[in-house]
Structures are given as structure tokens and as C-alpha cells.
Design a protein around this motif. Structure first.
Motif, PDB file in Angstrom:
ATOM      1  N   GLN A  56      39.351  43.796  37.551  1.00  0.00           N
ATOM      2  CA  GLN A  56      38.691  44.374  38.713  1.00  0.00           C
ATOM      3  C   GLN A  56      37.228  43.945  38.776  1.00  0.00           C
ATOM      4  O   GLN A  56      36.682  43.700  39.864  1.00  0.00           O
ATOM      5  CB  GLN A  56      38.791  45.897  38.680  1.00  0.00           C
ATOM      6  N   ALA A  57      36.583  43.834  37.601  1.00  0.00           N
ATOM      7  CA  ALA A  57      35.196  43.374  37.560  1.00  0.00           C
ATOM      8  C   ALA A  57      35.093  41.898  37.963  1.00  0.00           C
ATOM      9  O   ALA A  57      34.109  41.491  38.588  1.00  0.00           O
ATOM     10  CB  ALA A  57      34.615  43.573  36.164  1.00  0.00           C
ATOM     11  N   ALA A  58      36.089  41.105  37.603  1.00  0.00           N
ATOM     12  CA  ALA A  58      36.089  39.681  37.958  1.00  0.00           C
ATOM     13  C   ALA A  58      36.346  39.478  39.447  1.00  0.00           C
ATOM     14  O   ALA A  58      35.905  38.483  40.027  1.00  0.00           O
ATOM     15  CB  ALA A  58      37.141  38.938  37.141  1.00  0.00           C
ATOM     16  N   PHE A  59      37.056  40.433  40.061  1.00  0.00           N
ATOM     17  CA  PHE A  59      37.372  40.355  41.495  1.00  0.00           C
ATOM     18  C   PHE A  59      36.945  41.650  42.181  1.00  0.00           C
ATOM     19  O   PHE A  59      37.782  42.439  42.641  1.00  0.00           O
ATOM     20  CB  PHE A  59      38.869  40.124  41.693  1.00  0.00           C
ATOM     21  N   PRO A  60      35.632  41.920  42.257  1.00  0.00           N
ATOM     22  CA  PRO A  60      35.165  43.190  42.822  1.00  0.00           C
ATOM     23  C   PRO A  60      35.547  43.387  44.279  1.00  0.00           C
ATOM     24  O   PRO A  60      35.624  44.523  44.758  1.00  0.00           O
ATOM     25  CB  PRO A  60      33.639  43.119  42.644  1.00  0.00           C
ATOM     26  N   GLY A  61      35.801  42.300  44.985  1.00  0.00           N
ATOM     27  CA  GLY A  61      36.169  42.422  46.391  1.00  0.00           C
ATOM     28  C   GLY A  61      37.642  42.676  46.629  1.00  0.00           C
ATOM     29  O   GLY A  61      38.057  42.953  47.759  1.00  0.00           O
ATOM     30  N   LYS A  62      38.452  42.589  45.581  1.00  0.00           N
ATOM     31  CA  LYS A  62      39.892  42.796  45.724  1.00  0.00           C
ATOM     32  C   LYS A  62      40.230  44.280  45.598  1.00  0.00           C
ATOM     33  O   LYS A  62      39.576  45.029  44.879  1.00  0.00           O
ATOM     34  CB  LYS A  62      40.662  42.004  44.662  1.00  0.00           C
ATOM     35  N   SER A  63      41.281  44.688  46.284  1.00  0.00           N
ATOM     36  CA  SER A  63      41.745  46.065  46.221  1.00  0.00           C
ATOM     37  C   SER A  63      42.304  46.371  44.845  1.00  0.00           C
ATOM     38  O   SER A  63      42.585  45.462  44.051  1.00  0.00           O
ATOM     39  CB  SER A  63      42.838  46.298  47.272  1.00  0.00           C
ATOM     40  N   VAL A  64      42.484  47.656  44.566  1.00  0.00           N
ATOM     41  CA  VAL A  64      43.093  48.060  43.301  1.00  0.00           C
ATOM     42  C   VAL A  64      44.482  47.459  43.172  1.00  0.00           C
ATOM     43  O   VAL A  64      44.853  46.933  42.106  1.00  0.00           O
ATOM     44  CB  VAL A  64      43.152  49.601  43.202  1.00  0.00           C
ATOM     45  N   ASN A  65      45.265  47.518  44.233  1.00  0.00           N
ATOM     46  CA  ASN A  65      46.609  46.934  44.193  1.00  0.00           C
ATOM     47  C   ASN A  65      46.567  45.468  43.772  1.00  0.00           C
ATOM     48  O   ASN A  65      47.339  45.020  42.920  1.00  0.00           O
ATOM     49  CB  ASN A  65      47.293  47.055  45.554  1.00  0.00           C
ATOM     50  N   ASN A  66      45.661  44.718  44.375  1.00  0.00           N
ATOM     51  CA  ASN A  66      45.611  43.289  44.068  1.00  0.00           C
ATOM     52  C   ASN A  66      45.064  43.020  42.674  1.00  0.00           C
ATOM     53  O   ASN A  66      45.488  42.067  42.010  1.00  0.00           O
ATOM     54  CB  ASN A  66      44.811  42.544  45.131  1.00  0.00           C
ATOM     55  N   ALA A  67      44.130  43.844  42.212  1.00  0.00           N
ATOM     56  CA  ALA A  67      43.651  43.695  40.830  1.00  0.00           C
ATOM     57  C   ALA A  67      44.791  43.952  39.851  1.00  0.00           C
ATOM     58  O   ALA A  67      44.943  43.241  38.854  1.00  0.00           O
ATOM     59  CB  ALA A  67      42.493  44.648  40.565  1.00  0.00           C
ATOM     60  N   LEU A  68      45.618  44.950  40.140  1.00  0.00           N
ATOM     61  CA  LEU A  68      46.777  45.241  39.292  1.00  0.00           C
ATOM     62  C   LEU A  68      47.769  44.089  39.319  1.00  0.00           C
ATOM     63  O   LEU A  68      48.349  43.723  38.288  1.00  0.00           O
ATOM     64  CB  LEU A  68      47.452  46.527  39.760  1.00  0.00           C
ATOM     65  N   LEU A  69      47.956  43.495  40.487  1.00  0.00           N
ATOM     66  CA  LEU A  69      48.894  42.376  40.614  1.00  0.00           C
ATOM     67  C   LEU A  69      48.387  41.140  39.875  1.00  0.00           C
ATOM     68  O   LEU A  69      49.162  40.429  39.227  1.00  0.00           O
ATOM     69  CB  LEU A  69      49.125  42.053  42.092  1.00  0.00           C
ATOM     70  N   ILE A  70      47.089  40.879  39.963  1.00  0.00           N
ATOM     71  CA  ILE A  70      46.519  39.749  39.228  1.00  0.00           C
ATOM     72  C   ILE A  70      46.670  39.975  37.732  1.00  0.00           C
ATOM     73  O   ILE A  70      47.049  39.075  36.977  1.00  0.00           O
ATOM     74  CB  ILE A  70      45.042  39.549  39.613  1.00  0.00           C
ATOM     75  N   LEU A  71      46.385  41.207  37.293  1.00  0.00           N
ATOM     76  CA  LEU A  71      46.528  41.542  35.877  1.00  0.00           C
ATOM     77  C   LEU A  71      47.953  41.305  35.396  1.00  0.00           C
ATOM     78  O   LEU A  71      48.174  40.742  34.320  1.00  0.00           O
ATOM     79  CB  LEU A  71      46.141  43.008  35.651  1.00  0.00           C
ATOM     80  N   ALA A  72      48.921  41.716  36.197  1.00  0.00           N
ATOM     81  CA  ALA A  72      50.325  41.617  35.798  1.00  0.00           C
ATOM     82  C   ALA A  72      50.812  40.182  35.734  1.00  0.00           C
ATOM     83  O   ALA A  72      51.677  39.844  34.916  1.00  0.00           O
ATOM     84  CB  ALA A  72      51.196  42.415  36.760  1.00  0.00           C
ATOM     85  N   GLN A  73      50.257  39.311  36.562  1.00  0.00           N
ATOM     86  CA  GLN A  73      50.791  37.957  36.673  1.00  0.00           C
ATOM     87  C   GLN A  73      49.948  36.874  36.005  1.00  0.00           C
ATOM     88  O   GLN A  73      50.477  35.843  35.595  1.00  0.00           O
ATOM     89  CB  GLN A  73      50.975  37.614  38.163  1.00  0.00           C
ATOM     90  N   ASN A  74      48.640  37.126  35.908  1.00  0.00           N
ATOM     91  CA  ASN A  74      47.759  36.146  35.255  1.00  0.00           C
ATOM     92  C   ASN A  74      46.453  36.845  34.910  1.00  0.00           C
ATOM     93  O   ASN A  74      45.457  36.716  35.620  1.00  0.00           O
ATOM     94  CB  ASN A  74      47.504  34.943  36.158  1.00  0.00           C
ATOM     95  N   LYS A  75      46.451  37.580  33.803  1.00  0.00           N
ATOM     96  CA  LYS A  75      45.307  38.419  33.454  1.00  0.00           C
ATOM     97  C   LYS A  75      44.043  37.626  33.161  1.00  0.00           C
ATOM     98  O   LYS A  75      42.937  38.181  33.155  1.00  0.00           O
ATOM     99  CB  LYS A  75      45.638  39.304  32.257  1.00  0.00           C
ATOM    100  N   TYR A 228      31.142  50.038  32.760  1.00  0.00           N
ATOM    101  CA  TYR A 228      31.751  48.875  32.113  1.00  0.00           C
ATOM    102  C   TYR A 228      31.944  47.739  33.126  1.00  0.00           C
ATOM    103  O   TYR A 228      31.608  46.577  32.847  1.00  0.00           O
ATOM    104  CB  TYR A 228      33.093  49.258  31.499  1.00  0.00           C
ATOM    105  N   MET A 229      32.477  48.054  34.299  1.00  0.00           N
ATOM    106  CA  MET A 229      32.697  47.014  35.306  1.00  0.00           C
ATOM    107  C   MET A 229      31.391  46.377  35.747  1.00  0.00           C
ATOM    108  O   MET A 229      31.302  45.154  35.926  1.00  0.00           O
ATOM    109  CB  MET A 229      33.454  47.589  36.505  1.00  0.00           C
ATOM    110  N   LEU A 230      30.352  47.190  35.924  1.00  0.00           N
ATOM    111  CA  LEU A 230      29.055  46.634  36.309  1.00  0.00           C
ATOM    112  C   LEU A 230      28.503  45.745  35.201  1.00  0.00           C
ATOM    113  O   LEU A 230      27.943  44.680  35.471  1.00  0.00           O
ATOM    114  CB  LEU A 230      28.074  47.773  36.623  1.00  0.00           C
ATOM    115  N   GLY A 231      28.661  46.186  33.969  1.00  0.00           N
ATOM    116  CA  GLY A 231      28.202  45.373  32.850  1.00  0.00           C
ATOM    117  C   GLY A 231      28.911  44.031  32.790  1.00  0.00           C
ATOM    118  O   GLY A 231      28.291  42.995  32.575  1.00  0.00           O
ATOM    119  N   LYS A 232      30.229  44.041  32.980  1.00  0.00           N
ATOM    120  CA  LYS A 232      30.997  42.796  32.994  1.00  0.00           C
ATOM    121  C   LYS A 232      30.566  41.903  34.155  1.00  0.00           C
ATOM    122  O   LYS A 232      30.399  40.679  33.995  1.00  0.00           O
ATOM    123  CB  LYS A 232      32.494  43.106  33.112  1.00  0.00           C
TER     124      LYS A 232
END
Length: 293
Positions: A56-75, A228-232
Motif C-alpha cells: 500500500q505504501a508503494a502504491f499510495p494511489g491504489k485502492s485497498v482492494n487493488n493493494a490486496l490484489l497486488i500483494l496476492a499476485q506479485n508482492k 509505517y506507511m509514511l515512513g516507507k
């Protein structure tokens, strides 16, 4: 008048619109289920939850759903785009990666509902990380800001007053006092420690401003996640954060409740980050880490 009808093939009479619509819906349902399952999964351990925060920190503009999907498929993804996007950048997706697309959900136009209101169509899009292309540089070079510039950005348009003190209880670096609507900050902290401590207390202040039932204990996990997200996002040292104390609302919640909680956390982080961006855009002193070497 000459026409150009011969340029385009006629519609295939065997095209089944209803079957096509069912196929699209099945694809959406599958992606939504993956996001829901991932939401439940990240709340089972602090390590998995932290991995979600990294994405989510790497993709702050993405929705929670999409951050979860990115994590699941290519973390490990850090910069994504469709095949057309990469082609416009003069790159191409490697042939062996074509079947390894990351499926996300994005708005794709509007439609009229039966009750006369307008709805937003959501479709499944296939995207690829830069590591799946022929790009030599796998990620964009991060920008490193001067510590004082970054600190000025963090406190830009702050929601409460910030007061420096010599000591704080429990050796805290910073502390939000709800009754006084102020943040007290310990003098003499190193830059990374100050950023992490202060960003967490700013998150507390933002949460308290919209939650009439705010308590420090109830908001602490969310505030820590925001910090944590802001720090990242801004290149601070976040190695000292832990998330083993996942609250019950996440640990035992249903997928939608979990995503609502994650969305609230993301919103607070986005609010602070947006203020920081406005400040940083006014101060053009960033230096690439490459120049610092």
C-alpha cells in the motif's frame, strides 16, 4: 460519397453477448474473492499485515482492494502498468511473463441504472510490474529529501499545535494529548526516530478529529500503521515497527469489515501525505540518492 465499411469486419453472428457478459462477471467475481481472501489472510500474522502495508505504501494511489490484489499476485511489484502503458514508455512485456499478469479492478466508464441513477462500471485489467518488462532499471530511483525539508513537510498545515519538551512518559519520542489537542515532542531526537514518532502522533490527531469515540488504545494500531506507511513512502528507517498485536476487529472481522478498516487507515495516511506533497512541491530541494553516493 465513398464509405469505409470495407475497412472493418462485420460482427461475428456467433458472438454471444450474454455469454460474454457472464464471462466478464465471473472474472470480476474471481478477483473480488481473491481480494477478500487476502484481506482475511493478512490479519492472521503481523508479518503478513506488514507485507500489505509495504504494498500500500508503494502504491499510495491504489485502492485497498487493488493493494490486496497486488500483494496476492506479485508482492514485490513496485511499478505497474498495462501492456499499452509499457509500450508507450518504449518497453515491452517479456513473452514468458505474459501469463503472469496482475489482475486489478479499475473503473471503466459509466452506465444508467434502472432507477435512473448513474453507476460506474468496474472491469478487470491486466497489469505488469516493471520487472516483467525489458527495462534495465527495475524501479524508479527514489528521491531523498533533506531531513529538515521532510520534517517541515510532515508538520505543514498540522491539525494541532506541536510543543517541544525535554522528557515524555515511557521514554516516548512524541505524544498526542487529546484533552489539550496538542502533540508534545521530545527534543534532540535523531531524524528517523523523530519522523516515525511524530507521524504516528499526527495520525492519532487525525483519527481523533473524526472519531467522537476516540481512545488512544483503540486507535494506536491504526496510527502505527499510518506512520509505517509514511515512513516507507518517504524512505525512513521503519525496521523498529512490529504488528504482532493485530486488533480483534481485524483478526476476527469479515472481509468487508477488514477492508473498511484498511480503507480508513489508508485515508489517514493519504491525508498526511497529501499535505506533505504540497509542502515538498513548494520546496524544490530533493536530491536523488544516486547523487549522494
Amino acid at each position: 460519397m465513398r464509405n469505409f465499411n470495407d475497412y472493418f469486419p462485420e460482427q461475428d453472428e456467433t458472438f454471444d453477448k450474454e455469454a460474454w457478459a457472464k464471462e466478464k462477471q465471473a472474472a470480476r467475481d474471481g478477483v473480488y474473492k481473491l481480494a477478500a481472501d487476502t484481506a482475511v489472510g493478512i490479519c492472521k500474522s503481523g508479518k503478513k499485515y506488514r507485507s500489505y502495508l509495504d504494498v500500500q505504501a508503494a502504491f499510495p494511489g491504489k485502492s485497498v482492494n487493488n493493494a490486496l490484489l497486488i500483494l496476492a499476485q506479485n508482492k514485490d511489484a513496485r511499478q505497474i502498468g498495462t501492456r499499452d502503458f509499457w509500450r508507450d514508455q518504449g518497453l515491452y512485456v517479456k513473452r514468458e511473463e505474459m501469463q503472469n499478469a496482475i489482475r486489478i479492478l479499475e473503473a471503466n466508464g459509466t452506465y444508467d441504472r434502472e432507477d435512473g441513477t448513474t453507476g460506474t462500471s468496474v472491469d478487470v485489467f491486466k497489469v505488469y510490474d516493471i520487472s516483467q518488462t525489458n527495462a534495465r532499471a527495475r524501479v524508479q530511483k527514489p528521491v531523498a529529501y533533506d531531513d529538515r525539508v521532510l520534517m517541515n513537510a510532515l508538520i505543514y498545515n498540522r491539525p494541532v499545535q506541536i510543543i517541544s519538551v525535554d522528557e515524555l512518559p515511557d521514554n516516548a519520542g512524541a505524544l498526542y494529548d487529546h484533552e489539550q489537542t496538542a502533540i508534545f515532542v521530545k527534543r534532540g531526537l535523531p531524524a528517523d526516530e523523530l519522523f516515525c514518532a511524530l507521524s504516528k502522533e499526527l495520525a492519532h490527531a487525525e483519527i481523533a478529529a473524526v472519531d467522537p469515540e476516540y481512545t488512544r488504545e483503540g486507535a494506536d494500531f491504526k496510527a502505527r500503521s499510518v506512520s509505517y506507511m509514511l515512513g516507507k513512502q518517504y524512505g525512513r528507517d521503519v525496521s523498529g515497527y512490529t504488528f504482532t498485536d493485530i486488533p480483534e476487529v481485524l483478526r476476527d472481522g469479515d472481509p468487508q469489515l477488514i477492508r473498511d478498516e484498511l480503507a480508513d487507515t489508508r485515508e489517514v495516511a493519504s491525508l498526511i501525505s497529501a499535505r506533505m506533497s504540497r509542502s515538498l512541491n513548494r520546496d524544490k530541494t530533493p536530491r536523488s540518492q544516486e547523487k549522494e553516493r
